[in-house]
Design an enzyme around this catalytic site. Structure first.
Site, PDB file in Angstrom:
ATOM      1  CD  GLU A  65      41.604  34.796  35.269  1.00  0.00           C
ATOM      2  OE1 GLU A  65      42.045  34.511  36.396  1.00  0.00           O
ATOM      3  OE2 GLU A  65      40.531  34.384  34.837  1.00  0.00           O
TER       4      GLU A  65
ATOM      5  CD  GLU B 294      41.254  33.712  44.201  1.00  0.00           C
ATOM      6  OE1 GLU B 294      41.603  33.149  43.160  1.00  0.00           O
ATOM      7  OE2 GLU B 294      40.312  34.550  44.260  1.00  0.00           O
TER       8      GLU B 294
HETATM    9  N1  B3K Z   1      40.545  34.685  38.455  1.00  0.00           N
HETATM   10  C1  B3K Z   1      40.675  35.930  39.162  1.00  0.00           C
HETATM   11  C2  B3K Z   1      40.023  37.081  38.481  1.00  0.00           C
HETATM   12  C3  B3K Z   1      40.807  37.689  37.380  1.00  0.00           C
HETATM   13  C4  B3K Z   1      40.162  38.946  36.879  1.00  0.00           C
HETATM   14  C5  B3K Z   1      40.833  39.484  35.682  1.00  0.00           C
HETATM   15  N2  B3K Z   1      40.310  40.790  35.304  1.00  0.00           N
HETATM   16  C6  B3K Z   1      40.168  35.826  40.555  1.00  0.00           C
HETATM   17  C7  B3K Z   1      39.186  34.783  40.803  1.00  0.00           C
HETATM   18  O1  B3K Z   1      38.100  34.746  40.275  1.00  0.00           O
HETATM   19  O2  B3K Z   1      39.498  33.907  41.557  1.00  0.00           O
HETATM   20 ZN    ZN Z   2      37.751  32.702  40.631  1.00  0.00          ZN
END
Ligand code: B3K
Ligand code: ZN
Length: 870
Positions: free
Chosen positions: A121, A298
């Site tokens: 991501e 998460e």
């Molecule tokens: N979704 C990831 C963050 C990704 C960051 C990319 N630069 C963690 C989170 O927000 O859960």
């Molecule tokens: Zn997140």
């Protein structure tokens, strides 16, 4: 400046012209030459003759074939692979090679110490293979990994392990399959040698889920809190949202080299070890709570992010704002709701409000982006969560839950927009959210100015509210917002008054939907004190001319805990502003007697929850105080905050000493009551140290020496640092000899170096770059030392000789090429230069100009510098 990278605009979104429904990946892992074969099932969308355009960055392309036939009539250009004349459906095989050990950006496939891991991501998958790397292309992924068995006994990817085997040359392979179609950003691969903590969780419907936590060898005993937090998260999501986990196994891997906190890859979360590893000796209470929150965050993404994902990256807050809201609710349901609310509001005031006031201002759904990694911001995450919270406030818990249920029913398995989310909320509740939607498209922190009028003859009380959102760097003209204003009216004795008008009750959440609006209450028998924006019901700045007496009354009597805390902040803010004015007018600093008395009463209040008392005693951060001024006079602000802190310290030191002495001596445990007492104890210690009472050096040193946990250890070190006590050096060197082998623990030591109020600070920070436990290649180390210095050490970073700014720019020059994402996070205090005096502005700008001239300036830094200098 280097060639300007192109911005992408939300308004230009078009649906993909091809889909990839299935991808089989085959990795042959090697430090410098990892080979990847990707078998893609490609399908044209609609009828057109446009070429297939795939994204790819830093790849060596080895071969391309279509339906079994090698081709070479493709074009590789500007990080794209362009293939024309494709049949409407085909099997496209792409072979690429990458160099993980040279990948210091920590994006794509890289080495974290001895392990291979990935971060995709938002657009990291294109560093693995050429692909339709966009979140609205959802494919079923199968992943085969082959590697040396002795060095990499664990080969992990998303989904379920379906097969494995040994090869002759000491190699082995594992085959994974993830049945849930997903965008490429949720792909993950990890290979390494770990200790594994295994557990299981039985879902409400009776499914037995294997839980596996992978940590560096020797760290198993520090993994239990993370696994317990995971089980609590799984239970909470079932209880509060009716959501169960959907795979047979949930894996979490902790790695030391990671750009952010953690990543929600389907079935295989990769975590910064900071948010996994904890034991009493090495982790503070804040660390423990942080782990619980991030593990929860998460996990909650599995539904809000993975099962339902974003149509495009402009919609990032669809998953992030919502998931932050969910993790905040999780922490609040498990711990103290008031303390959680206070901490979340502190983040807004100290990080999000300044972002909205600076060159990177953007709505929670940005309209234009150059580098997506720059938009994982306090605005998208934290203001995004506030927007969800306002919907929750407007709908109420049961309608909100109905809205969530409808959202999952309508969109499970899809890539959708923020509008789709709001539509579910509106349709399920019947509440009109048309005006409310402006919160998604408008940047800036609104202010709400409140005046009131009491008519003693008619017993009518009127609150007049005026909303105004100032222009921001990205957006001149602002719309009216729908602002929920949660209020309480208190009589002179501090008792709540019933809210009525014309014989009918008035709800305590008022709907401010116009620029200027009056709210009228009758049967009010004396002039009331209004408690406004209780629970921080909207992310706005409040202007109301409270008197000292009104604020001290609210500190004691407001029925909402958050409102009591907020009154203490407003009292401090008021006197900070007044005294900065006195400095400007060359008058001496002063505080009324009620000020010190308010804090003495606060400490003496035995009815007050210790956790709330500790929060109310903590002084607001300099960054949040800067938000009170259009032009920040750093020197005046520091002089005033020093003066006011000393006044509070002198007022409360003796009662703090009594509280400190009477603290119950618990056996250390991570329980909310204990955490509250430790935080009160340590804030008391800090005031005792600042008041510089007799024997304070011995008292602080004694806490350090007797401590059986990291919270008390750091409480002592931090108090000594702030008060510049002689024992600071002794404790720092003892800490260093105990922990220098462990970078994660040493981060706390690096933070203290960066925060030091000593004149020598910058010199010491520079010398610490050479410390054996420090490395600029590790984001945690870098943030601890350099981030704490530049974002939090106002005095030294903003030194008038410009040395702090030049130092940060030197570091950014290095990070620009090795790790642009980390560089781009660290640059924040430099780009917000416009709020400072002319001399500092010039110095900061000069460093930005210098940075803008770097050869091969990364898009990450380019975007921020370009906006700052515009
Ligand atoms: N979704 C990831 C963050 C990704 C960051 C990319 N630069 C963690 C989170 O927000 O859960
Ligand atoms: Zn997140």
């Amino acid at each position: 400046m280097t060639v300007k990278p192109n911005a992408k605009h939300l308004k230009d979104y078009t649906a993909p012209n091809y889909f990839i429904d299935n991808i089989d990946l085959d990795f042959n892992l090697d430090d410098s030459k990892t080979k990847i074969v990707a078998i893609n099932k490609v399908r044209r969308s609609g009828s057109h003759n446009d070429p297939l355009v795939l994204d790819g960055v830093d790849l060596t392309l080895l071969a391309v074939s279509i339906d079994g036939h090698p081709i070479d009539n493709y074009l590789v250009k500007d990080n794209q692979l362009i293939i024309s004349d494709l049949p409407s459906e085909c099997v496209l095989i792409i072979e690429t090679e990458v160099n993980p050990e040279e990948n210091t950006s920590l994006e794509g496939l890289y080495k974290s110490a001895d392990a291979f891991c990935t971060q995709c991501e938002s657009e990291g998958f294109r560093k693995i293979t050429y692909y339709l790397d966009r979140p609205d292309v959802l494919a079923v992924f199968s992943t085969k990994i082959t590697a040396d068995k002795a060095a990499f006994p664990y080969l992990l990817s998303n989904g379920n392990c379906v097969d494995s085997g040994d090869l002759e040359n000491g190699q082995h392979w594992v085959q994974w399959r993830d049945p849930y179609p997903k965008p490429a950003y949720l792909f993950a691969l990890v290979a390494g040698d770990f200790d594994v903590l295994r557990d299981n969780y039985i879902t409400t419907s009776g499914r037995d889920v294997k839980l596996e936590l992978f940590v560096d060898k020797g760290n198993l005993s520090r993994g239990h809190h993370a696994v317990e937090s995971l089980k609590k998260s799984m239970k909470w999501d079932e209880d509060r949202f009716g959501l169960e986990y959907d795979l047979d196994v949930y894996m979490i891997v902790a790695v030391d080299f990671f750009n952010m906190g953690a990543m929600e890859n389907k079935g295989l979360n990769v975590f910064n070890s900071k948010y996994v590893l904890a034991d009493a000796a090495s982790a503070t209470d804040v660390d423990y709570l942080g782990i619980e929150a991030v593990i929860g965050h998460e996990y909650f993404h599995n539904w809000t992010g993975n099962r339902i994902t974003c149509r495009d990256w402009f919609q990032l807050s669809l998953k992030e704002g919502l998931t932050v809201f969910r993790d905040q609710e999780f922490s609040s349901d498990l711990g103290s709701r008031a303390v959680n609310r206070i901490q979340n509001v502190k983040v807004l005031r100290s990080a999000q409000f300044p972002e909205d006031a600076g060159p990177m201002a953007h709505p929670i759904r940005p309209a234009s982006v150059i580098e997506m990694n720059n938009f994982y911001t306090a605005t998208v995450y934290n203001k995004g969560a506030e927007v969800i919270r306002m919907i929750h406030t407007l709908l109420g818990e049961s309608n909100f839950r109905a809205g969530m249920d409808l959202y999952f029913k309508r969109h499970d398995g899809q890539a959708v927009t923020c509008d789709d989310f709001v539509a579910s909320m509106q349709d399920a509740s019947g509440v009109d959210l048309t005006l409310f939607k402006n919160w998604y498209s408008q940047s800036g922190t609104p202010s709400v100015t409140v005046t009131d009028h009491y008519n003693a003859e008619t017993n009518v009380y009127t609150l007049s509210m005026l909303q105004h959102t100032p222009s921001t760097a990205d957006q001149k003209v602002k719309q009216i917002l729908h602002i929920p204003v949660d209020i309480e009216l208190l009589d002179e004795q501090g008792s709540p008054l019933a809210l009525t008008f014309a014989g009918k009750p008035v709800h305590h959440v008022l709907n401010l939907t116009e620029k200027q609006q009056d709210f009228v209450f009758d049967n009010i028998t004396s002039a009331p004190v209004p408690s406004l924006f209780r629970e921080f019901s909207a992310p706005v700045k409040l202007n109301y001319a409270y008197s000292n007496e009104q604020l001290t009354m609210l500190m004691v009597h407001a029925s909402n805990d958050f409102a009591r805390w907020d009154a203490s902040q407003l009292l401090i803010n008021k006197h900070v502003v007044e005294n900065v004015g006195r400095v400007r007018d060359k008058q001496s600093l002063e505080l009324p007697a009620v000020f010190g008395q308010a804090f003495r009463d606060l400490v003496a209040n035995e009815q007050l929850d210790p956790a709330l008392k500790a929060e109310m005693l903590q002084f607001p951060s300099t960054n949040s105080l800067m938000g009170l001024f259009d032009d920040v006079d750093v020197d005046a602000l520091l002089a005033v905050t020093g003066f006011i802190k000393a006044e509070i310290a002198n007022s409360v030191a003796s009662s703090c000493a009594a509280i400190y002495a009477d603290m119950p001596k618990h056996v250390y445990a991570i329980e909310h009551e204990h955490i509250a007492l430790r935080s009160l104890k340590n804030v008391c210690l800090e005031y005792i140290a600042l008041a510089n009472v007799a024997d304070v050096n011995a008292l602080v040193l004694n806490q350090f020496e007797q401590s059986d946990n990291m919270t008390d250890t750091m409480g002592a070190i931090s108090a000594a640092n702030k008060a510049q006590l002689p024992c600071f050096k002794t404790m720092m060197s003892a800490f260093e000899s105990t922990w220098s082998h462990d970078g994660l623990v040493m981060d706390k030591w690096f933070v203290q170096i960066g925060l030091s109020p000593s004149k020598e600070c910058l010199k010491v920070v520079k010398a610490t770059l050479e410390h054996g436990s420090f490395s600029l290649a590790n984001p945690n180390r870098t943030r601890s030392l350099i981030g704490s210095f530049s974002a939090l050490n106002t005095k030294t970073f903003h030194a008038l000789d410009g040395s702090g700014y030049a130092f940060l720019a030197d570091i950014l020059c290095q990070l620009n090429s090795s790790n642009p994402q980390v560089a781009s996070r660290l640059i924040t205090p430099l780009i917000e230069f416009k709020k400072f005096d002319a001399a500092r502005q010039a110095l900061m700008k000069a460093q930005l100009v210098r940075l803008s001239q770097i050869d091969a300036l990364a898009a990450d830094l380019f975007e921020k510098i370009d906006r700052a200098l515009a």
